[in-house]
Motif scaffolding. Structure first.
Motif, PDB file in Angstrom:
ATOM      1  N   PRO A   1      -6.968  14.277  50.653  1.00  0.00           N
ATOM      2  CA  PRO A   1      -6.980  13.738  49.289  1.00  0.00           C
ATOM      3  C   PRO A   1      -8.095  14.349  48.449  1.00  0.00           C
ATOM      4  O   PRO A   1      -8.957  15.073  48.962  1.00  0.00           O
ATOM      5  N   VAL A   2      -8.098  14.021  47.174  1.00  0.00           N
ATOM      6  CA  VAL A   2      -9.096  14.577  46.255  1.00  0.00           C
ATOM      7  C   VAL A   2     -10.502  14.135  46.640  1.00  0.00           C
ATOM      8  O   VAL A   2     -11.446  14.928  46.629  1.00  0.00           O
TER       9      VAL A   2
ATOM     10  N   GLY B   1     -12.767  17.648  53.025  1.00  0.00           N
ATOM     11  CA  GLY B   1     -11.702  17.509  54.008  1.00  0.00           C
ATOM     12  C   GLY B   1     -11.963  16.414  55.014  1.00  0.00           C
ATOM     13  O   GLY B   1     -11.324  16.360  56.065  1.00  0.00           O
ATOM     14  N   GLY B   2     -12.895  15.510  54.708  1.00  0.00           N
ATOM     15  CA  GLY B   2     -13.276  14.459  55.648  1.00  0.00           C
ATOM     16  C   GLY B   2     -12.424  13.212  55.541  1.00  0.00           C
ATOM     17  O   GLY B   2     -11.211  13.271  55.332  1.00  0.00           O
TER      18      GLY B   2
ATOM     19  N   GLY C   1     -22.352   3.928  50.969  1.00  0.00           N
ATOM     20  CA  GLY C   1     -23.479   4.684  51.478  1.00  0.00           C
ATOM     21  C   GLY C   1     -23.164   6.104  51.924  1.00  0.00           C
ATOM     22  O   GLY C   1     -24.092   6.891  52.162  1.00  0.00           O
ATOM     23  N   ALA C   2     -21.893   6.451  52.016  1.00  0.00           N
ATOM     24  CA  ALA C   2     -21.500   7.796  52.457  1.00  0.00           C
ATOM     25  C   ALA C   2     -21.255   8.692  51.246  1.00  0.00           C
ATOM     26  O   ALA C   2     -20.499   8.310  50.347  1.00  0.00           O
ATOM     27  N   PRO C   3     -21.877   9.866  51.179  1.00  0.00           N
ATOM     28  CA  PRO C   3     -21.670  10.773  50.039  1.00  0.00           C
ATOM     29  C   PRO C   3     -20.201  11.154  49.858  1.00  0.00           C
ATOM     30  O   PRO C   3     -19.482  11.374  50.841  1.00  0.00           O
ATOM     31  N   VAL C   4     -19.777  11.213  48.604  1.00  0.00           N
ATOM     32  CA  VAL C   4     -18.373  11.519  48.284  1.00  0.00           C
ATOM     33  C   VAL C   4     -18.234  13.000  47.930  1.00  0.00           C
ATOM     34  O   VAL C   4     -19.026  13.537  47.143  1.00  0.00           O
ATOM     35  N   HIS C   5     -17.219  13.630  48.495  1.00  0.00           N
ATOM     36  CA  HIS C   5     -16.909  15.033  48.237  1.00  0.00           C
ATOM     37  C   HIS C   5     -15.599  15.143  47.456  1.00  0.00           C
ATOM     38  O   HIS C   5     -14.716  14.289  47.584  1.00  0.00           O
ATOM     39  N   VAL C   6     -15.470  16.213  46.689  1.00  0.00           N
ATOM     40  CA  VAL C   6     -14.257  16.469  45.907  1.00  0.00           C
ATOM     41  C   VAL C   6     -13.526  17.660  46.518  1.00  0.00           C
ATOM     42  O   VAL C   6     -14.129  18.702  46.807  1.00  0.00           O
ATOM     43  N   ASN C   7     -12.221  17.493  46.735  1.00  0.00           N
ATOM     44  CA  ASN C   7     -11.405  18.549  47.371  1.00  0.00           C
ATOM     45  C   ASN C   7     -10.350  19.078  46.418  1.00  0.00           C
ATOM     46  O   ASN C   7      -9.799  18.347  45.633  1.00  0.00           O
TER      47      ASN C   7
END
Length: 217
Positions: A30-31, A38-39, A211-217
């Protein structure tokens, strides 16, 4: 030999009859994810939060790239994810809170003694994040992104109301940030001590989900 040939032929026929099973790929991601690009998918309903990037300030200046206006060293936003489709795509959120700690805000405008408060009005705002890292903040139809700034002067408290049609920012995976640069607001009401235009600049990092950093895909 004939038996082995028949078995091989039967195996080939079965293989052709079975549907191909595609391995997990980027198409399944997902985005928005946590734990890296990709996590783990960010779920709809999750609440994302972020404060100003360490050592930075949020500024609301009277000109683009200027130095005159209001600056704050403490600010935070909260947004609820409403949809997180497969990448490439556009995730949607609802910006439910955007706050500035009044005690951390100062002003260098002539005649202004201090900042009494900064309030982001008319929440929530619709927010989108694309796979390309483009961030938009949009008010409801017929409305505006509105911010009220209260300044303390020798003549008492002055209230300045500023509005913008929307905001545009950039999301970055290097520091899990969302950055806004010189976003233009115009004065809707207020005294002559309220500058006619306001330009908002701030970088929020890291954006986190529980608390977990968010990534953009």
């Amino acid at each position: 030999m004939r038996t082995r040939n028949l078995l091989a032929l039967a195996g080939a026929v079965v293989a052709l009859a079975l549907p191909a099973v595609a391995p997990a790929s980027a198409a399944d991601v997902p985005v928005l994810t946590t734990g890296g690009a990709g996590g783990t998918p960010v779920a709809a309903g999750d609440v994302l939060t972020a404060s100003l990037a360490s050592g930075t300030t949020a500024t609301f200046y009277s000109s683009a790239g200027g130095t005159s206006g209001v600056s704050c060293t403490s600010s935070q936003f909260t947004a609820t994810v409403t949809d997180n489709p497969t990448a490439p795509g556009t995730a949607t959120e609802s910006l439910t809170a955007h706050t500035f700690d009044q005690a951390s805000c100062t002003s260098n405008v002539l005649g202004v003694l201090g900042v009494t408060g900064i309030t982001v009005d008319q929440l929530p705002y619709a927010t989108t994040v694309t796979s390309a890292g483009e961030v938009t903040v949009t008010p409801s139809a017929g409305s505006a992104v509105q911010t009220t700034v209260k300044l303390r002067t020798l003549l008492g408290t002055v209230t300045c109301v500023y509005r913008a049609a929307g905001l545009s920012g950039v999301a970055g995976n290097a520091d899990n940030s969302i950055a806004f640069t010189d976003q233009h607001f115009t004065k809707a009401s207020g005294s002559s001590l309220c500058f006619a235009n306001g330009y908002f600049t701030a970088t929020y990092a890291p954006v986190t989900d529980a608390g977990a950093p968010v990534h953009v895909n």
